[in-house]
Scaffold this active site. Sequence first.
Site, PDB file in Angstrom:
ATOM      1  CE  LYS A 126      -3.788  -2.496   2.144  1.00 23.94           C
ATOM      2  NZ  LYS A 126      -4.531  -2.905   3.327  1.00 23.94           N
ATOM      3  CD  GLN A 167      -3.600  -4.503   6.418  1.00 23.63           C
ATOM      4  OE1 GLN A 167      -3.728  -3.469   5.777  1.00 23.63           O
ATOM      5  NE2 GLN A 167      -3.900  -5.693   5.914  1.00 23.63           N
ATOM      6  CG  ASP A 227     -10.167  -0.422   4.814  1.00 24.15           C
ATOM      7  OD1 ASP A 227      -9.833  -0.900   3.725  1.00 24.15           O
ATOM      8  OD2 ASP A 227      -9.515  -0.585   5.873  1.00 24.15           O
TER       9      ASP A 227
HETATM   10  N1  GUN Z   1      -6.947  -6.996   5.801  1.00 21.57           N
HETATM   11  C1  GUN Z   1      -7.281  -7.764   4.745  1.00 21.57           C
HETATM   12  N2  GUN Z   1      -8.002  -7.048   3.858  1.00 21.57           N
HETATM   13  C2  GUN Z   1      -8.120  -5.804   4.358  1.00 21.57           C
HETATM   14  C3  GUN Z   1      -8.749  -4.610   3.886  1.00 21.57           C
HETATM   15  O1  GUN Z   1      -9.363  -4.543   2.820  1.00 21.57           O
HETATM   16  N3  GUN Z   1      -8.634  -3.532   4.702  1.00 21.57           N
HETATM   17  C4  GUN Z   1      -7.978  -3.580   5.879  1.00 21.57           C
HETATM   18  N4  GUN Z   1      -7.942  -2.476   6.607  1.00 21.57           N
HETATM   19  N5  GUN Z   1      -7.393  -4.660   6.342  1.00 21.57           N
HETATM   20  C5  GUN Z   1      -7.458  -5.779   5.578  1.00 21.57           C
END
Ligand code: GUN
Length: 305
Positions: free
Chosen positions: A53, A97, A120
Amino acid sequence: MAQVLDGKATADRLLEEVRQGVEGRKARGLRAPCLAVVLVGEDPASQVYVRGKVRACAQTGVLSQEHLPSADIAQADLEALIDRLNADEGVDGILVQLPLPRHLDPKAALHRISPAKDVDGFHPLNQGLLFEGLPGLRPCTPSAVMRMLEIYGIELKGARAVVLGRSEIVGKPMALMLLEKHATVTIAHSRTRDLPAVCREADLLVAAIGKPGMVEGSWLKPGATVVDVGINRVEDPALAARIFAGEPKKLEQLQAKGSVLCGDVRYGEATAVAGAVTPVPGGVGPLTIAGLLLNTLQACEARRG
Ligand code: GUN
């Protein structure tokens, strides 16, 4: 042989859109968007995702911050960190996360994020806007999958869509977005009776159930579009031999590295039956990050107004 839906190429196209959006802001004398990522603890898989990211931010000119509290942070301290990021005028998007360590309440943390910075799309306010079909920040994976289907010209109006999996991250929002585009949508899951028969109805199958190789070629309607959201690590040679029959390269990878990535769909079998299919890796994974950056740009532009 099915067409390969190239998630990486689609993601690159979406990231270019973000890059141009950031350039456009700068040309108007505005600052670049900024994403704050919160990673609690040292889960290796999460570290890999967060690195991806942050790298994509750099690639598109989006600013990023990493906040790395230790695994034993108290809920109140995590929420205080979120409060600080909510109040920070220089931060446009906040991502906590997942998964969080077991002693923490993920819902309480996610609900603490300001809806305007919820890149998100997990906050109930944004979920409600999606439910109502109104603009808002929408979950990254399903919204980027929708962009990919649009780019590849996959017809959704009147199509039978089956979403396999009912998570709040993918399954539920994916179903709502497909419904919005006039697909006839079924949400199937681990308790659905006769899953193969339900899947065989699908003109579009989105698999997001987290079970390696669960969907066999015989579960697919000939010519169907298959989007495989699963990213599973397989280490068991017996399981791999079943899933990857006809994919000798995957079996070689397993021998060489001790594990291999696999979607929820048996890719080798699917390519013989489906009309179009996403690979794993190189399918939906890169799209999720592109969706996140599109959301960060969107959040930044919206906050300005
Ligand atoms: N962990 C796995 N997929 C995601 C996601 O789409 N967003 C976040 N914040 N954590 C994750």
